[in-house]
Design a protein around this motif. Structure first.
Motif, PDB file in Angstrom:
ATOM      1  N   THR A   1       0.857  -1.176   0.000  1.00  0.00           N
ATOM      2  CA  THR A   1       0.000   0.000   0.000  1.00  0.00           C
ATOM      3  C   THR A   1       0.897   1.230   0.000  1.00  0.00           C
ATOM      4  O   THR A   1       2.108   1.106   0.218  1.00  0.00           O
ATOM      5  CB  THR A   1      -0.940   0.005   1.228  1.00  0.00           C
ATOM      6  OG1 THR A   1      -0.152   0.159   2.403  1.00  0.00           O
ATOM      7  CG2 THR A   1      -1.762  -1.269   1.303  1.00  0.00           C
ATOM      8  N   PRO A   2       0.363   2.431  -0.217  1.00  0.00           N
ATOM      9  CA  PRO A   2       1.222   3.615  -0.293  1.00  0.00           C
ATOM     10  C   PRO A   2       2.113   3.838   0.936  1.00  0.00           C
ATOM     11  O   PRO A   2       3.211   4.358   0.804  1.00  0.00           O
ATOM     12  CB  PRO A   2       0.222   4.765  -0.456  1.00  0.00           C
ATOM     13  CG  PRO A   2      -0.942   4.137  -1.132  1.00  0.00           C
ATOM     14  CD  PRO A   2      -1.032   2.744  -0.559  1.00  0.00           C
ATOM     15  N   ASN A   3       1.657   3.438   2.125  1.00  0.00           N
ATOM     16  CA  ASN A   3       2.432   3.701   3.336  1.00  0.00           C
ATOM     17  C   ASN A   3       2.702   2.457   4.167  1.00  0.00           C
ATOM     18  O   ASN A   3       2.876   2.545   5.373  1.00  0.00           O
ATOM     19  CB  ASN A   3       1.708   4.741   4.198  1.00  0.00           C
ATOM     20  CG  ASN A   3       1.568   6.062   3.474  1.00  0.00           C
ATOM     21  OD1 ASN A   3       2.537   6.637   3.027  1.00  0.00           O
ATOM     22  ND2 ASN A   3       0.338   6.508   3.310  1.00  0.00           N
ATOM     23  N   GLY A   4       2.734   1.310   3.537  1.00  0.00           N
ATOM     24  CA  GLY A   4       2.987   0.082   4.284  1.00  0.00           C
ATOM     25  C   GLY A   4       2.507  -1.131   3.522  1.00  0.00           C
ATOM     26  O   GLY A   4       2.594  -1.175   2.302  1.00  0.00           O
ATOM     27  N   GLU A   5       1.957  -2.089   4.258  1.00  0.00           N
ATOM     28  CA  GLU A   5       1.503  -3.322   3.614  1.00  0.00           C
ATOM     29  C   GLU A   5       0.429  -4.009   4.448  1.00  0.00           C
ATOM     30  O   GLU A   5       0.295  -3.746   5.640  1.00  0.00           O
ATOM     31  CB  GLU A   5       2.679  -4.269   3.387  1.00  0.00           C
ATOM     32  CG  GLU A   5       3.441  -4.608   4.636  1.00  0.00           C
ATOM     33  CD  GLU A   5       4.775  -5.274   4.347  1.00  0.00           C
ATOM     34  OE1 GLU A   5       5.319  -5.131   3.240  1.00  0.00           O
ATOM     35  OE2 GLU A   5       5.281  -5.943   5.255  1.00  0.00           O
ATOM     36  N   ILE A   6      -0.309  -4.880   3.795  1.00  0.00           N
ATOM     37  CA  ILE A   6      -1.311  -5.711   4.445  1.00  0.00           C
ATOM     38  C   ILE A   6      -0.850  -7.145   4.256  1.00  0.00           C
ATOM     39  O   ILE A   6      -0.660  -7.598   3.126  1.00  0.00           O
ATOM     40  CB  ILE A   6      -2.707  -5.495   3.828  1.00  0.00           C
ATOM     41  CG1 ILE A   6      -3.133  -4.033   4.012  1.00  0.00           C
ATOM     42  CG2 ILE A   6      -3.723  -6.453   4.455  1.00  0.00           C
ATOM     43  CD1 ILE A   6      -4.274  -3.602   3.122  1.00  0.00           C
ATOM     44  N   LYS A   7      -0.626  -7.835   5.365  1.00  0.00           N
ATOM     45  CA  LYS A   7      -0.182  -9.231   5.319  1.00  0.00           C
ATOM     46  C   LYS A   7      -1.348 -10.115   5.721  1.00  0.00           C
ATOM     47  O   LYS A   7      -2.045  -9.823   6.692  1.00  0.00           O
ATOM     48  CB  LYS A   7       0.987  -9.463   6.274  1.00  0.00           C
ATOM     49  CG  LYS A   7       2.248  -8.766   5.860  1.00  0.00           C
ATOM     50  CD  LYS A   7       3.385  -9.124   6.789  1.00  0.00           C
ATOM     51  CE  LYS A   7       4.660  -8.483   6.281  1.00  0.00           C
ATOM     52  NZ  LYS A   7       5.841  -9.037   6.913  1.00  0.00           N
ATOM     53  N   ILE A   8      -1.518 -11.190   4.966  1.00  0.00           N
ATOM     54  CA  ILE A   8      -2.622 -12.098   5.257  1.00  0.00           C
ATOM     55  C   ILE A   8      -2.201 -13.543   4.978  1.00  0.00           C
ATOM     56  O   ILE A   8      -1.524 -13.820   3.990  1.00  0.00           O
ATOM     57  CB  ILE A   8      -3.897 -11.709   4.461  1.00  0.00           C
ATOM     58  CG1 ILE A   8      -5.076 -12.600   4.820  1.00  0.00           C
ATOM     59  CG2 ILE A   8      -3.635 -11.698   2.988  1.00  0.00           C
ATOM     60  CD1 ILE A   8      -6.409 -12.076   4.308  1.00  0.00           C
ATOM     61  N   TYR A   9      -2.570 -14.411   5.905  1.00  0.00           N
ATOM     62  CA  TYR A   9      -2.426 -15.861   5.738  1.00  0.00           C
ATOM     63  C   TYR A   9      -3.821 -16.427   5.958  1.00  0.00           C
ATOM     64  O   TYR A   9      -4.500 -16.076   6.923  1.00  0.00           O
ATOM     65  CB  TYR A   9      -1.468 -16.453   6.779  1.00  0.00           C
ATOM     66  CG  TYR A   9      -1.562 -17.969   6.838  1.00  0.00           C
ATOM     67  CD1 TYR A   9      -0.818 -18.752   5.967  1.00  0.00           C
ATOM     68  CD2 TYR A   9      -2.422 -18.595   7.732  1.00  0.00           C
ATOM     69  CE1 TYR A   9      -0.926 -20.135   6.000  1.00  0.00           C
ATOM     70  CE2 TYR A   9      -2.526 -19.976   7.768  1.00  0.00           C
ATOM     71  CZ  TYR A   9      -1.785 -20.739   6.898  1.00  0.00           C
ATOM     72  OH  TYR A   9      -1.898 -22.103   6.922  1.00  0.00           O
ATOM     73  N   CYS A  10      -4.246 -17.284   5.061  1.00  0.00           N
ATOM     74  CA  CYS A  10      -5.578 -17.869   5.167  1.00  0.00           C
ATOM     75  C   CYS A  10      -5.490 -19.359   4.895  1.00  0.00           C
ATOM     76  O   CYS A  10      -4.893 -19.783   3.908  1.00  0.00           O
ATOM     77  CB  CYS A  10      -6.507 -17.200   4.158  1.00  0.00           C
ATOM     78  SG  CYS A  10      -8.199 -17.779   4.232  1.00  0.00           S
ATOM     79  N   SER A  11      -6.060 -20.152   5.782  1.00  0.00           N
ATOM     80  CA  SER A  11      -6.188 -21.590   5.561  1.00  0.00           C
ATOM     81  C   SER A  11      -7.664 -21.933   5.713  1.00  0.00           C
ATOM     82  O   SER A  11      -8.501 -21.052   5.876  1.00  0.00           O
ATOM     83  CB  SER A  11      -5.331 -22.376   6.559  1.00  0.00           C
ATOM     84  OG  SER A  11      -5.914 -22.374   7.842  1.00  0.00           O
ATOM     85  N   THR A  12      -7.974 -23.206   5.724  1.00  0.00           N
ATOM     86  CA  THR A  12      -9.374 -23.630   5.854  1.00  0.00           C
ATOM     87  C   THR A  12      -9.876 -23.517   7.292  1.00  0.00           C
ATOM     88  O   THR A  12     -11.062 -23.692   7.539  1.00  0.00           O
ATOM     89  CB  THR A  12      -9.551 -25.078   5.366  1.00  0.00           C
ATOM     90  OG1 THR A  12      -8.658 -25.915   6.100  1.00  0.00           O
ATOM     91  CG2 THR A  12      -9.242 -25.185   3.876  1.00  0.00           C
ATOM     92  N   THR A  13      -8.986 -23.194   8.248  1.00  0.00           N
ATOM     93  CA  THR A  13      -9.400 -23.104   9.661  1.00  0.00           C
ATOM     94  C   THR A  13      -8.969 -21.820  10.357  1.00  0.00           C
ATOM     95  O   THR A  13      -9.465 -21.528  11.436  1.00  0.00           O
ATOM     96  CB  THR A  13      -8.826 -24.284  10.470  1.00  0.00           C
ATOM     97  OG1 THR A  13      -7.396 -24.261  10.380  1.00  0.00           O
ATOM     98  CG2 THR A  13      -9.366 -25.612   9.960  1.00  0.00           C
ATOM     99  N   GLU A  14      -8.027 -21.056   9.757  1.00  0.00           N
ATOM    100  CA  GLU A  14      -7.601 -19.822  10.419  1.00  0.00           C
ATOM    101  C   GLU A  14      -7.141 -18.770   9.431  1.00  0.00           C
ATOM    102  O   GLU A  14      -6.738 -19.076   8.304  1.00  0.00           O
ATOM    103  CB  GLU A  14      -6.499 -20.081  11.446  1.00  0.00           C
ATOM    104  CG  GLU A  14      -5.160 -20.433  10.863  1.00  0.00           C
ATOM    105  CD  GLU A  14      -4.087 -20.615  11.935  1.00  0.00           C
ATOM    106  OE1 GLU A  14      -4.384 -21.146  13.017  1.00  0.00           O
ATOM    107  OE2 GLU A  14      -2.936 -20.224  11.665  1.00  0.00           O
ATOM    108  N   ILE A  15      -7.217 -17.522   9.896  1.00  0.00           N
ATOM    109  CA  ILE A  15      -6.730 -16.377   9.131  1.00  0.00           C
ATOM    110  C   ILE A  15      -5.867 -15.543  10.068  1.00  0.00           C
ATOM    111  O   ILE A  15      -6.289 -15.230  11.182  1.00  0.00           O
ATOM    112  CB  ILE A  15      -7.895 -15.518   8.588  1.00  0.00           C
ATOM    113  CG1 ILE A  15      -8.743 -16.327   7.616  1.00  0.00           C
ATOM    114  CG2 ILE A  15      -7.360 -14.244   7.931  1.00  0.00           C
ATOM    115  CD1 ILE A  15     -10.018 -15.648   7.179  1.00  0.00           C
ATOM    116  N   ARG A  16      -4.657 -15.203   9.616  1.00  0.00           N
ATOM    117  CA  ARG A  16      -3.813 -14.244  10.317  1.00  0.00           C
ATOM    118  C   ARG A  16      -3.726 -13.017   9.422  1.00  0.00           C
ATOM    119  O   ARG A  16      -3.409 -13.128   8.234  1.00  0.00           O
ATOM    120  CB  ARG A  16      -2.418 -14.812  10.565  1.00  0.00           C
ATOM    121  CG  ARG A  16      -2.387 -15.899  11.603  1.00  0.00           C
ATOM    122  CD  ARG A  16      -0.976 -16.290  12.003  1.00  0.00           C
ATOM    123  NE  ARG A  16      -0.078 -16.571  10.891  1.00  0.00           N
ATOM    124  CZ  ARG A  16       0.127 -17.784  10.371  1.00  0.00           C
ATOM    125  NH1 ARG A  16      -0.500 -18.827  10.869  1.00  0.00           N
ATOM    126  NH2 ARG A  16       0.949 -17.939   9.363  1.00  0.00           N
TER     127      ARG A  16
END
Length: 145
Positions: free
Chosen positions: A81-96
Motif C-alpha cells: 500500500t502507499p504507506n505500508g503493507e497488508i499481510k494475510i495468511y488464510c487456511s481452511t481453519t484460520e486467518i492471520r
C-alpha cells in the motif's frame, strides 16, 4: 522461467523451447521482453481474487479483505500500500491478518461463529461475518468453512 534464471515475468514462456530459443520473438533472436509489464498478472491476480484485498478509500486509509481459497488449502501474501503493507495468511481453519496502515474490514464465511481474541465480530446475513482490523495489530481468526 525460474530454472532459466528469470527474475521477472517474461513476455512469453514455452517450457518446450531450448537454449536461446527462449529469447527469440517477433522473428528476432533476442526480441523477447524479459520484464514485460502486463506479464505480472500471475502476481496481481492471487492478491486480488484469493486474498481479496482492495482499498475502500483513497490510499488504503480503509480497506477490505475478503479471502476466498477457491479450493486451495492455504494462501499467504502481502499487498503493498502507499504507506505500508497488508499481510494475510488464510487456511481452511484460520486467518492471520495485519495491516500497517488504515482500518480494515475482514469479511469471511464460516459455518459457526469465528473466534478472534480482542476483536469485535459482527454477524452479517447467512454465514458471513465481519471483523474490524485496526492498524499495526495482528489478528488470528479461527473459523470453519
Amino acid at each position: 522461467m525460474l530454472k532459466l534464471g528469470a527474475t521477472s515475468f517474461w513476455e512469453e514462456f514455452d517450457p518446450a523451447k531450448q537454449g536461446n530459443a527462449h529469447l527469440a520473438m517477433y522473428g528476432r533472436p533476442f526480441g523477447k521482453s524479459l520484464c514485460h509489464a502486463w506479464g505480472a498478472s500471475p502476481i496481481y491476480l492471487p492478491g486480488k481474487y484469493f486474498l481479496g484485498v482492495k482499498p475502500t478509500s483513497a490510499g488504503y486509509a480503509s480497506w477490505l479483505a475478503e479471502p476466498a481459497l477457491g479450493g486451495l488449502k492455504w494462501m499467504e501474501g502481502t499487498v503493498p500500500t502507499p504507506n505500508g503493507e497488508i499481510k494475510i495468511y488464510c487456511s481452511t481453519t484460520e486467518i492471520r491478518i495485519r495491516g500497517s496502515e488504515g482500518t480494515g474490514i475482514l469479511k469471511i464465511k464460516s459455518s459457526s461463529r469465528p473466534v478472534c481474541k480482542g476483536a469485535v465480530i459482527r454477524s452479517l446475513t447467512g454465514n458471513s461475518y465481519e471483523i474490524e482490523i485496526m492498524k499495526a495489530k495482528e489478528y488470528l481468526v479461527k473459523y470453519k468453512l
